[in-house]
Design an enzyme around this catalytic site. Structure first.
Site, short mmCIF file in Angstrom:
data_model
loop_
_atom_site.label_atom_id
_atom_site.label_comp_id
_atom_site.label_asym_id
_atom_site.label_seq_id
_atom_site.Cartn_x
_atom_site.Cartn_y
_atom_site.Cartn_z
N ASP A 1 0.86 -1.19 0.03
CA ASP A 1 0.10 0.01 -0.09
C ASP A 1 0.78 1.23 0.02
OD1 ASP A 1 -2.30 1.70 0.44
OD2 ASP A 1 -3.42 -0.03 0.83
N TRP B 1 -8.15 -3.36 8.35
CA TRP B 1 -7.27 -2.16 7.95
C TRP B 1 -6.47 -1.78 8.97
CZ3 TRP B 1 -6.90 -2.46 2.99
CH2 TRP B 1 -7.90 -2.98 1.92
N HIS C 1 -3.13 3.08 -4.43
CA HIS C 1 -2.33 2.76 -3.40
C HIS C 1 -0.88 2.33 -3.57
CE1 HIS C 1 -5.92 2.64 -0.46
NE2 HIS C 1 -6.68 2.41 -1.54
N GLU D 1 -9.99 2.65 -4.97
CA GLU D 1 -9.56 3.97 -4.63
C GLU D 1 -8.64 4.68 -5.37
OE1 GLU D 1 -11.31 4.09 0.00
OE2 GLU D 1 -9.14 3.16 -0.29
C1 ACM Z 1 -11.02 -0.74 0.57
O1 ACM Z 1 -11.69 -0.60 1.73
N1 ACM Z 1 -10.63 0.31 0.11
C2 ACM Z 1 -11.08 -1.91 -0.16
#
Ligand code: ACM
Length: 636
Positions: free
Chosen positions: A202, A491, A276, A354
């Site tokens: 990321d 996350w 990312h 994103e």
């Molecule tokens: C994500 O939560 N951006 C996949």
């Protein structure tokens, strides 16, 4: 009279185990079919196990040996043939159609325990159930005295609802060591998860050694260490040392894959592109379309994305790989060769989420690509990239999976979709006859707060345990053939250490485990809560952290004719709420909440705590009334 006969019978030596009082059975995830019979099985001080000694079964036996002896101090012996064994594991000679490839049948009687399955995975899950039948102290890492090591007599038939039961762990935003990753995998295996989604790259770090691109881990795995609220950190200075981070060598990766395999867990690697990708761009600036990318650094938690206009975000620094740059496809080909060589699992996840497009809009190279390929929108540019990447992934013998943004601009021909922005991406992909994994934010985002932001570490959304428990991966009206299963995602922007990682994971990962394993009709919120509390006892012994947020009250602030009214509810039943408006700490002698409250005119703070009977159970919450007024729209 019957009770006297029962009492006398229980005094006879041979009938002792039959008459032992069994604790209520408490298993997460809830088995498909379970009958609790009278009596208990007492573990003898030498535990003998008969099992097929096959390479796939051996790790189960090693685990049993370790887990059954650590807390009891008992001896555990196993072998291919042990006619008097007290625990028998067997693989069916003819397949038992009911239980499929991961199911099992478990029988605990007063004299022995049997587990049968079609495949070793079923034996593993049967053993996990058996462990939950034993007293909570079995989770101790050292010998515990004065415990009755007994399991209630039960007959269980059990098998999963879906074949993909996943947990995603982001080790990029914050790095977690190989040992911590293994512990995560070990813990998830106890609840019959079978898929570990490893988010390896990321903006904040590239975590996997790629031998053909050494800078990815030499430079891309390291950032300036910051503490505070991630996303708002100060800009790193050019001379600040980059001491934060880490990566896994390819030998580490192989070790973790084997560790997971021994627990019947596949690992899905994720390399998140084309967005990312700041860690990759900072390591190899030639992968960018944007002049000046050679000045970029791995993101250290400073703000670099503007979300105020919604999705996709506007990047303040270009964190994308350039779809118009052939070097990018050479890079991806080499990376995918190494990833495919390491991970035996059939899929590679390539992210796709994103991805900001504002730098692409400025790029002459992108404009030329659009003209050449007849692409009209930036979504089509991303789709062009994904289709080329799908070919690369497939050329390595792997299947291609991405987040639901890969639907925009046209889905690659064989792509599987992981639906995260709610369920709609999954529904759309299944209608297009593509495979789908459901992991919607609505139920399955474990980085979200579990309770009120006044007490929880702050993040931009809330997902309570009760809501997670409503997750249903098999949606009505969607052909189940295309829904591979479901997963929850953790996350790590706000995960600074392993204890907080555990806090965010449990108990919501219990809820998701039950939603992806147990039949819908076996789910029962109130019963689930009692089982969660039983797991908490185990976690206290095992010293695994969990969130007690389900015990805290829920605040609702309302504007009633210009007056603030505060309503308090609880997520679970059977709790009383006590409160104060005078700043002192309420207990069970304070007013008990019964109806919406209007605070006294000059009060500034409400303090609240929940009790179960005479025991405080929730955390003391101090809620500023200014905050309540703000939520009610009475004050800015
Ligand atoms: C994500 O939560 N951006 C996949």
């Amino acid at each position: 009279m019957k009770r006297i006969v029962f009492f006398l019978a229980c005094c006879l030596p041979g009938l002792h185990t039959f008459c032992q009082q069994a604790a209520p059975v408490s298993i997460i995830p809830e088995p498909v079919q379970m009958v609790q019979n009278a009596g208990v099985f007492m573990l003898p001080s030498t535990i003998t196990i008969e099992a097929p000694i096959l390479p796939a079964v051996k790790p189960i036996l090693d685990m049993l040996q370790q887990r059954l002896s650590a807390a009891t101090g008992y001896k555990v012996l196993f072998g291919n043939e042990m006619p008097s064994a007290i625990l028998k594991l067997s693989l069916n000679k003819t397949a038992d159609a009911t239980i499929g490839s991961e199911g099992y049948r478990l029988n605990v009687s007063t004299t022995n325990i049997t587990i049968s399955a079609n495949q070793p995975a079923g034996l593993f899950y049967g053993v996990q159930t058996l462990m939950q039948l034993l007293p909570a102290e079995i989770e101790s890492k050292s010998v515990v005295q004065n415990v009755k090591w007994q399991a209630p007599c039960v007959t269980i038939t059990d098998y999963p609802k879906v074949g993909w039961r996943g947990l995603m762990f982001d080790v990029s935003r914050h790095f977690f060591t190989k040992k911590e990753v293994k512990d995560f995998i070990d813990q998830m295996s106890k609840y019959k998860y079978n898929l570990f989604h490893w988010h390896l790259t990321d903006d904040e770090g590239w975590r996997i050694e790629i031998k053909s691109y050494p800078n990815l881990t030499k430079k891309g795995a390291w950032s300036v260490a910051k503490t505070g609220y991630f996303g708002t950190f100060s800009q790193p200075l050019p001379d600040e040392p980059k001491t934060n981070g880490g990566f896994y060598t390819q030998d580490d990766i192989k070790e973790v894959i084997q560790y997971a395999k021994d627990r019947f867990i596949n690992i899905l690697p994720e390399v998140d592109v084309p967005g990312h990708s700041m860690a990759a761009v900072a390591s190899y600036p030639e992968l960018s379309c944007t002049p000046g990318a050679d000045k970029y650094d791995v993101i250290a938690g400073e703000s670099f994305m503007d979300w105020s206009h919604g999705a996709p975000p506007i990047a303040l620094k270009d964190n994308t790989l350039c779809p118009a740059n052939e070097k990018v496809y050479v890079f991806l080909d080499k990376v995918m060769t190494e990833i495919a060589g390491l991970f035996p699992f059939e899929y590679i996840h390539v992210g796709g989420d994103e991805c900001p497009k504002n730098f692409w809009e400025q790029s002459d190279a992108i404009k030329a690509l659009m003209q050449k390929e007849g692409l009209k929108t930036m979504e089509q540019v991303q789709s062009y990239f994904e289709k080329r990447l799908e070919k690369i992934v497939e050329s390595k013998g792997k299947k291609f999976m991405g987040w639901d943004e890969i639907l925009e601009g046209g889905l690659a021909p064989n792509a599987a979709v992981m639906s995260w922005r709610g369920e709609k991406g999954g529904i759309e992909a299944a209608k297009l006859k593509h495979d789908v994994v459901m992991s919607p934010t609505t139920y399955a985002y474990l980085d979200y707060m579990q309770g009120d932001e006044i007490i929880e570490p702050r993040i931009y959304a809330t997902l309570r345990l009760k809501k997670s428990y409503e997750f249903e991966p098999l949606l009505a009206g969607v052909d189940p053939k295309y829904i591979k299963g479901g997963q929850a995602n953790l996350w790590s922007e706000q995960l600074y250490n392993v204890r907080h990682m555990q806090y965010m994971l449990w108990p919501r990962a219990f809820a998701i485990a039950e939603c992806v394993w147990s039949p819908k009709e076996k789910k029962d919120w109130n019963h689930f809560v009692t089982k969660v509390e039983d797991q908490f006892k185990r976690y206290d012994i095992e010293q695994v952290k969990y969130a007690p947020s389900m015990y805290d009250p829920i605040f609702t602030a309302q504007n009633t004719n210009g007056q603030l009214q505060i309503e308090l509810t609880t997520e679970i039943e059977g709790l009383d709420i006590y409160y104060s408006f005078d700043n002192s700490f309420p207990d069970q002698y304070y007013p008990k909440y019964t109806a919406p409250l209007t605070p006294p005119k000059d009060a500034v703070m409400m303090k609240v705590i929940t009790y179960r009977g005479y025991k405080p159970i929730g955390r003391m919450i101090a809620m500023p009334l200014a905050e309540m007024q703000k939520r009610a729209g009475l004050k800015k």
